[in-house]
Design a protein around this motif. Structure first.
Motif, PDB file in Angstrom:
ATOM      1  N   SER A 194     -50.859   4.536  -7.816  1.00  0.00           N
ATOM      2  CA  SER A 194     -50.899   4.298  -6.367  1.00  0.00           C
ATOM      3  C   SER A 194     -49.651   4.799  -5.669  1.00  0.00           C
ATOM      4  N   ASP A 195     -48.567   5.036  -6.432  1.00  0.00           N
ATOM      5  CA  ASP A 195     -47.321   5.519  -5.838  1.00  0.00           C
ATOM      6  C   ASP A 195     -47.114   7.016  -6.027  1.00  0.00           C
ATOM      7  N   GLU A 196     -48.104   7.701  -6.601  1.00  0.00           N
ATOM      8  CA  GLU A 196     -48.002   9.140  -6.776  1.00  0.00           C
ATOM      9  C   GLU A 196     -48.059   9.853  -5.425  1.00  0.00           C
ATOM     10  N   PRO A 197     -47.219  10.900  -5.207  1.00  0.00           N
ATOM     11  CA  PRO A 197     -47.322  11.674  -3.961  1.00  0.00           C
ATOM     12  C   PRO A 197     -48.693  12.333  -3.838  1.00  0.00           C
ATOM     13  N   SER A 198     -49.301  12.239  -2.656  1.00  0.00           N
ATOM     14  CA  SER A 198     -50.639  12.800  -2.475  1.00  0.00           C
ATOM     15  C   SER A 198     -50.958  12.898  -0.994  1.00  0.00           C
ATOM     16  N   ASP A 199     -51.907  13.795  -0.674  1.00  0.00           N
ATOM     17  CA  ASP A 199     -52.440  13.858   0.688  1.00  0.00           C
ATOM     18  C   ASP A 199     -53.426  12.739   0.952  1.00  0.00           C
ATOM     19  N   VAL A 200     -53.919  12.116  -0.105  1.00  0.00           N
ATOM     20  CA  VAL A 200     -55.005  11.150   0.007  1.00  0.00           C
ATOM     21  C   VAL A 200     -54.549   9.817  -0.576  1.00  0.00           C
ATOM     22  N   ASP A 201     -54.818   8.733   0.146  1.00  0.00           N
ATOM     23  CA  ASP A 201     -54.551   7.394  -0.380  1.00  0.00           C
ATOM     24  C   ASP A 201     -55.738   6.936  -1.219  1.00  0.00           C
ATOM     25  N   TYR A 202     -55.425   6.261  -2.335  1.00  0.00           N
ATOM     26  CA  TYR A 202     -56.466   5.783  -3.236  1.00  0.00           C
ATOM     27  C   TYR A 202     -56.370   4.270  -3.395  1.00  0.00           C
ATOM     28  N   GLU A 203     -57.523   3.655  -3.594  1.00  0.00           N
ATOM     29  CA  GLU A 203     -57.589   2.254  -3.988  1.00  0.00           C
ATOM     30  C   GLU A 203     -58.118   2.218  -5.416  1.00  0.00           C
ATOM     31  N   PHE A 204     -57.235   1.993  -6.347  1.00  0.00           N
ATOM     32  CA  PHE A 204     -57.539   2.111  -7.766  1.00  0.00           C
ATOM     33  C   PHE A 204     -57.907   0.728  -8.282  1.00  0.00           C
ATOM     34  N   THR A 205     -59.185   0.328  -8.082  1.00  0.00           N
ATOM     35  CA  THR A 205     -59.578  -1.049  -8.380  1.00  0.00           C
ATOM     36  C   THR A 205     -60.788  -1.171  -9.309  1.00  0.00           C
ATOM     37  N   ASP A 206     -61.444  -0.077  -9.615  1.00  0.00           N
ATOM     38  CA  ASP A 206     -62.710  -0.122 -10.349  1.00  0.00           C
ATOM     39  C   ASP A 206     -62.445   0.043 -11.851  1.00  0.00           C
ATOM     40  N   TYR A 207     -62.389  -1.069 -12.554  1.00  0.00           N
ATOM     41  CA  TYR A 207     -62.077  -1.031 -13.991  1.00  0.00           C
ATOM     42  C   TYR A 207     -63.156  -0.320 -14.787  1.00  0.00           C
ATOM     43  N   GLU A 208     -64.422  -0.565 -14.473  1.00  0.00           N
ATOM     44  CA  GLU A 208     -65.503   0.074 -15.220  1.00  0.00           C
ATOM     45  C   GLU A 208     -65.471   1.587 -15.040  1.00  0.00           C
ATOM     46  N   ALA A 209     -65.163   2.045 -13.823  1.00  0.00           N
ATOM     47  CA  ALA A 209     -65.057   3.484 -13.590  1.00  0.00           C
ATOM     48  C   ALA A 209     -63.883   4.065 -14.376  1.00  0.00           C
ATOM     49  N   TRP A 210     -62.773   3.329 -14.435  1.00  0.00           N
ATOM     50  CA  TRP A 210     -61.609   3.788 -15.206  1.00  0.00           C
ATOM     51  C   TRP A 210     -61.947   3.906 -16.689  1.00  0.00           C
ATOM     52  N   LEU A 211     -62.706   2.952 -17.207  1.00  0.00           N
ATOM     53  CA  LEU A 211     -63.121   3.037 -18.607  1.00  0.00           C
ATOM     54  C   LEU A 211     -63.901   4.328 -18.866  1.00  0.00           C
ATOM     55  N   ARG A 212     -64.846   4.638 -17.977  1.00  0.00           N
ATOM     56  CA  ARG A 212     -65.675   5.831 -18.173  1.00  0.00           C
ATOM     57  C   ARG A 212     -64.870   7.114 -17.996  1.00  0.00           C
ATOM     58  N   GLN A 213     -64.052   7.167 -16.958  1.00  0.00           N
ATOM     59  CA  GLN A 213     -63.426   8.422 -16.569  1.00  0.00           C
ATOM     60  C   GLN A 213     -62.073   8.662 -17.227  1.00  0.00           C
ATOM     61  N   THR A 214     -61.459   7.624 -17.767  1.00  0.00           N
ATOM     62  CA  THR A 214     -60.158   7.772 -18.421  1.00  0.00           C
ATOM     63  C   THR A 214     -60.234   7.374 -19.888  1.00  0.00           C
ATOM     64  N   TRP A 215     -60.487   6.115 -20.154  1.00  0.00           N
ATOM     65  CA  TRP A 215     -60.399   5.595 -21.523  1.00  0.00           C
ATOM     66  C   TRP A 215     -61.425   6.217 -22.463  1.00  0.00           C
ATOM     67  N   GLN A 216     -62.635   6.430 -21.977  1.00  0.00           N
ATOM     68  CA  GLN A 216     -63.709   6.957 -22.819  1.00  0.00           C
ATOM     69  C   GLN A 216     -63.887   8.466 -22.694  1.00  0.00           C
TER      70      GLN A 216
END
Length: 318
Positions: A194-216
């Motif tokens: 959430s503190d990474e420099p970017s043009d776009v703000d993100y709300e990083f709250t979806d654990y199930e999506a993180w599992l699919r898109q990162t962990w798995q």
């Protein structure tokens, strides 16, 4: 109907790539590797990204073909995890020996039509910093924003800093230690990202999506991802992906806010690099926003060198 451009010499069309199109998936990965060798793509990762995209992302992978030959690729979708609605992206890469045939323009047009149908009013794009690429983006109405760098480290022949003993109360552990419950790593990743420099703000709250898109994700390596743990709490990490052969990349290195300034991210990344070299990987890749001074300093300390620069472009869609 697929977008199409024709002349006496060629017929170029654009279509959506499907996971069952194995030849198209392999061509997509091959062109991305040729045009963008600083990021990791494999046929398995391309197919996985298509199959497991978040429904809200309206993600599409597109390919441009000339008489059956794949010339170019695009990824496009909605930034569904931002508090600001109406944002999307399109990233286009054409085989460098197949430019000036209309493939890039057709891919942009098809992607923007898709984004407009999804309610997107602002389109972002990463463009390699070369005169022809920048002129192409500007001809299509995009204006430049921030810069970012791709960096490379020769793991086979380079000299890594020696491993250091962590300070008292700190231990370095592989992310695979959290296989049974990776939620603490999600919490750490969410805070650091959430503190990474970017043009776009993100709300990083979806654990199930993180599992699919990162962990798995098929490129993710929990064995080579290193975590600095302070009094039992994950405090810093360096997340690793690999192509399963010779190439290794760190896709995120960060520290929880309460633990910054203690060198924990450097400890974690050094551990991950040593693990990668011991596992036989010979090339380390990473990327930095040009404004991320602390991470640039860490990568300089490891001996990474800038191998390419890309520019973020943005366009307001009608």
């Amino acid at each position: 109907m697929s977008p199409r451009v024709t002349s006496e010499l060629m017929t170029v069309t654009v279509r959506t790539l499907r996971t069952e199109d194995q030849a198209g998936v392999e061509a997509f990965a091959r062109i991305r590797h040729i045009a963008l060798p600083f990021l990791l793509f494999t046929p398995d990762s391309v197919a996985y990204d298509i199959a497991h995209a978040h429904p809200g992302a309206r993600f599409r992978a597109l390919i441009a073909e000339e008489d059956g030959e794949v010339l170019g690729t695009a990824q496009t979708g909605v930034v569904h995890d931002s508090p600001e609605p109406g944002q999307g992206y399109v990233n286009v890469y054409v085989h460098p020996e197949r430019t000036r045939r209309g493939a890039g323009s057709l891919l942009v047009s098809a992607a923007e039509q898709h984004l407009a149908s999804a309610g997107v009013t602002k389109s972002f794009s990463w463009v390699l910093d070369a005169p022809d690429n920048r002129a192409f983006a500007e001809r299509h109405g995009y204006r430049s924003s921030r810069n970012a760098h791709f960096l490379r480290l020769d793991l086979a022949n380079g000299k890594l800093p020696p491993l250091q003993d962590p300070p008292p109360g700190v231990e370095i552990r592989p992310a695979s230690d959290y296989d049974a419950d990776p939620r603490p790593l999600f919490d750490l990743d969410a805070e650091a990202s959430s503190d990474e420099p970017s043009d776009v703000d993100y709300e990083f709250t979806d654990y199930e999506a993180w599992l699919r898109q990162t962990w798995q994700h098929p490129l993710f390596s929990p064995e080579l991802t290193s975590v600095a743990v302070v009094d039992g709490r994950p405090a810093a990490f360096s997340a690793a992906r690999t192509d399963g052969a010779t190439r290794y990349g760190t896709v995120m290195t960060g520290t929880a806010r309460d633990f910054r300034g203690r060198g924990l991210a450097k400890l974690a990344k050094n551990d991950s690099l040593h693990r990668a070299r011991a596992a036989g990987y010979t090339e380390a890749l990473t990327g930095n926003d040009a404004g991320n001074g602390p991470m640039i300093a860490i990568n300089n300390w490891f001996g990474y060198e800038i191998c390419a620069t890309e520019v973020r472009y943005v366009r307001e869609l009608a």
